[in-house]
Design an enzyme around this catalytic site. Structure first.
Site, PDB file in Angstrom:
ATOM      1  CB  SER A  29      43.168  39.075  37.275  1.00 29.37           C
ATOM      2  OG  SER A  29      44.283  39.384  38.072  1.00 29.37           O
ATOM      3  CB  THR A  30      41.130  39.351  41.667  1.00 35.43           C
ATOM      4  OG1 THR A  30      42.441  39.850  41.962  1.00 35.43           O
ATOM      5  CG2 THR A  30      40.376  39.167  42.975  1.00 35.43           C
ATOM      6  CB  ALA A  54      45.423  36.442  32.977  1.00 37.10           C
ATOM      7  CD1 TRP A  75      42.527  44.428  44.294  1.00 42.56           C
ATOM      8  CD2 TRP A  75      44.223  45.031  42.975  1.00 42.56           C
ATOM      9  NE1 TRP A  75      43.292  45.341  44.974  1.00 42.56           N
ATOM     10  CE2 TRP A  75      44.342  45.734  44.184  1.00 42.56           C
ATOM     11  CE3 TRP A  75      45.186  45.268  41.996  1.00 42.56           C
ATOM     12  CZ2 TRP A  75      45.367  46.630  44.457  1.00 42.56           C
ATOM     13  CZ3 TRP A  75      46.208  46.175  42.245  1.00 42.56           C
ATOM     14  CH2 TRP A  75      46.295  46.842  43.465  1.00 42.56           C
ATOM     15  CG  ASP A 123      49.929  37.349  33.434  1.00 42.85           C
ATOM     16  OD1 ASP A 123      50.292  38.274  34.196  1.00 42.85           O
ATOM     17  OD2 ASP A 123      48.760  36.925  33.408  1.00 42.85           O
ATOM     18  CG  HIS A 159      47.413  40.219  34.200  1.00 44.13           C
ATOM     19  ND1 HIS A 159      47.280  38.935  34.687  1.00 44.13           N
ATOM     20  CD2 HIS A 159      46.563  41.001  34.928  1.00 44.13           C
ATOM     21  CE1 HIS A 159      46.395  38.938  35.670  1.00 44.13           C
ATOM     22  NE2 HIS A 159      45.941  40.162  35.827  1.00 44.13           N
TER      23      HIS A 159
END
Length: 274
Positions: free
Chosen positions: A95-96, A120, A29, A225, A254
């Site tokens: 991530s997302t 991450a 995101w 992160d 991150h």
């Protein structure tokens, strides 16, 4: 542009380059498939077929008002996989995108998949609850939504200039091109999708999804992160996954697939070939 239309009528853009075993990349995101440039080019050069799509409401995909939740994200990924008839695929999520991969495998099964890697990533659960005391307070994510709704362009400069890539750490030199590219990707997407997406990535509990996945999964997480804090993410996901392998990166931020692409790519390649 290559696109597919999902069962609920949303046009999804995707890249599909090369041949060989497919590696499917799910972005974070509020970015797009472009965030995987360093990985797409590397693995294409290693003889793999590389596939990456723009999540609904992100990048070049349609900016619809609805469906910005993990179930729809997973279904859209499944639609891309089925349209391209991908088999023996390695799914990589940042991530997302890591949440998207986990929900996809749990929701749609592993028949077309071989392995997965979470970089991450947001699972098991980002927001603080009674059952997840180590999570971030909901007020953090409420602030994200306020900024997206009222101050998106400036916010999308502040995030990459600071915590996303660790450019706010002493001795780390900011890279303007990296910051501008993050802003460019973010501003290509729709504010409504990004606003709703904050809830999707922060409040979705992936505990049961992780427990269902029987494939080997490499969990890669930097211990510096500042977006998805290490202690409440990577180690917990690796424990919940029946075949989870945790790899911790000392001092990595991150956005490590960009800042440390050489290390991340080499470790991914080793895992895929193992």
């Amino acid at each position: 542009m290559p696109t597919i239309t999902t069962s609920d009528g949303v046009e999804i853009y995707y890249k599909d380059w090369g041949s060989g075993q497919p590696i499917v990349f799910s972005h974070g995101w509020p970015l797009s498939a472009d965030d995987w440039d360093a990985q797409l080019m590397f693995f294409l050069g290693q003889g793999y077929r590389v596939v990456a799509h723009d999540r609904r409401g992100h990048g070049r995909s349609e900016q619809v008002a609805d469906g910005h939740d993990m179930d729809h994200y997973a279904d859209d990924l499944a639609a891309v996989v089925e349209h391209l008839d991908l088999r023996d695929a390695v799914h990589v999520g940042h991530s997302t995108g890591g949440g998207e991969v986990v929900r996809y495998l749990a929701r749609h099964g592993e028949e077309r998949a071989a392995k997965a890697a979470l970089i991450a990533a947001v699972p098991p659960l980002m927001v603080q609850t009674e059952a997840n005391p180590g999570g971030l307070p909901k007020s953090v994510f409420d602030h994200f939504q306020t900024q997206v709704a009222t101050n998106r362009s400036a916010f999308y400069r502040a995030v990459p200039e600071g915590p996303f890539y660790g450019f706010n750490r002493e001795g780390v030199e900011p890279v303007e091109g990296v910051i501008a590219n993050w802003w460019r990707q973010g501003m290509m997407g729709g504010a409504k999708a990004h606003y709703d997406g904050v809830v999707a990535f922060s409040q979705t509990d992936f505990t049961e999804d992780l427990e269902k996945i029987s494939l080997p999964v490499l969990v890669m997480h930097g211990d510096d992160d500042q977006i998805v804090p290490y202690a409440d993410a990577g180690p917990l996901s690796a424990e919940l996954l029946p075949k989870g392998i945790l790899k911790t990166y000392k001092g990595f931020p991150h956005g490590m697939p960009t800042t440390h692409a050489d290390v991340i790519n080499a470790d991914l390649l080793e895992f895929i070939r193992s």
